[in-house]
Write an enzyme that holds these catalytic residues in place. Structure first.
Site, PDB file in Angstrom:
ATOM      1  CG  ASP A  68      -0.075  -0.047   2.518  1.00  0.00           C
ATOM      2  OD1 ASP A  68       0.778  -0.639   2.686  1.00  0.00           O
ATOM      3  OD2 ASP A  68      -0.768   0.599   3.624  1.00  0.00           O
ATOM      4  CD  GLU A 133       4.240   1.108   6.979  1.00  0.00           C
ATOM      5  OE1 GLU A 133       5.016   1.182   7.897  1.00  0.00           O
ATOM      6  OE2 GLU A 133       3.869   1.535   5.896  1.00  0.00           O
TER       7      GLU A 133
END
Length: 376
Positions: A68, A133
């Protein structure tokens, strides 16, 4: 175009704004399966996680990363579209180029090369990826670590590909991170007219001595390579906007970055006791982002120091600075954890980028780390 550059561009082109993965892990799993890895997709909540392993038994070496990225911000602020990877003057631009799709691509290429050269290597080589994250970090590695704990999955060494370098590739080795604890304090008073303070209770005045004591406190003197624990007030709000009204409530947001001398429960207890001592009428909400971790001298740290020194031409600085990373969830499993990655000067910024030469060198760096640890 080299293998690592091609894969990095493919990953950047996938707009995986946290917690979306946008097919990154599926593409990576396809490659790793072809290289002989066993791949397990762990979808937890709305988050994609990938656990890929090659070999068996101990020692277990994990390459940890995330697919991400943070939102790119306004398109017009970028020189080229954030999810359209572009190379200009030897530099690759795109959201995630440095944080951390370049590292992930380099992990994958290094892992493919390593198992092709050492199909019967000692122990287990694993790749762990998450799409959670950069955001809440709830259903990503935090949850995966809980699954591992339930399974009895052990991890000996973990290399996180966070962009750790400062000026040149390999000039810094991250050997730990401070813990992070946030609090939102609400101090209650009684609203009233500023001309009649005896009929009101000003929460700003009531809270000021306690806040001054919090800010002035020296929590510790640091630990090993950790700077001292720090408390910072980040937001203060009170009042209606009118200058003739005593506010009825004060809100204060604060954050602590703390050394291994502390843990979150002890810090919470210390701050609660301080507020109680000042006899405030208050409510306090906590958010624990993660405990500190520290990797002392040992095989992982010594091997990484040697390898980075060879690549950078000088021994790396060994640091515990910076923010938090997903290694904070792996360390409590008993793993030694380090962070090694590209230069971090442009992360989370407009026109995020990585030098192509650094990206081309990363697979060899990671492969050498893997070989020194699993082959000798």
């Amino acid at each position: 175009m080299s293998d690592v550059l091609e894969l990095t561009c493919d990953l950047i082109a996938r707009a995986s704004i946290t917690p979306a993965d946008a097919g990154c892990q599926a593409a990576i799993a396809q490659r790793l399966r072809a290289a002989g890895f066993s791949c397990e997709h762990l979808r937890l909540g709305e988050v994609e996680n990938l656990w890929a392993t090659h070999g068996s038994g101990a020692p277990v070496l994990v390459l940890l990363g995330h697919t991400d990225v943070v939102p790119p911000g306004p398109r017009e602020a970028w020189t080229s579209a954030p999810f359209d990877p572009q190379i200009r003057d030897g530099v690759l631009y795109g959201r995630g180029a440095a944080d951390m799709k370049g590292s992930v691509a380099a992990f994958v290429v290094a892992a493919e090369q390593f198992v092709a050269a050492h199909p019967s290597h000692t122990g287990t080589l694993a790749v762990l990826l998450t799409s959670d994250e950069e955001g809440d970090a709830i259903d990503g590695v935090r949850r995966v670590a809980e699954v591992f704990r339930e399974r009895g999955q052990t991890i000996d060494w973990c290399i996180t590909g966070e962009p750790s370098s400062t000026e040149r590739l390999g000039d810094l080795l991250r050997v730990g991170r401070r813990g992070s604890l946030s609090g939102t304090l609400t101090v209650k008073g009684v609203q009233g007219h500023v001309a009649y303070p005896h009929k009101a209770r000003n929460p700003i005045h009531l809270a000021a001595p306690a806040l001054a004591e919090l800010v002035a406190r020296q929590w510790d003197d640091g630990f090993e390579s950790f700077p001292p624990t720090s408390l910072q007030l980040s937001n203060i709000h009170a009042g209606t906007g009118a200058n003739n009204v005593i506010p009825g409530e004060l809100q204060v947001a604060f954050n602590l970055r703390y050394t291994p001398h502390w843990d979150a429960p002890r810090l919470e207890a210390e701050i609660t006791a301080l507020l109680d001592r000042h006899a405030l009428d208050y409510a306090l909400r906590w958010h624990r982002s993660g405990e500190p971790f520290y990797t002392p001298e040992g095989r992982l740290r010594s091997v990484a120091r040697e390898v980075l020194g060879e690549f950078a031409g000088a021994p790396p600085e060994e640091s515990t600075g910076g923010g938090t990373s997903d290694a904070r969830f792996i360390a409590p499993l008993g793993a030694q954890c380090i962070e090694v990655g590209p230069v971090n000067a442009s992360i989370h910024q407009v026109d995020e980028h990585v030098r192509v030469a650094d990206l081309q060198a990363l697979p060899a760096l990671y492969r050498k780390l893997i070989e020194r640890l699993l082959v000798g």
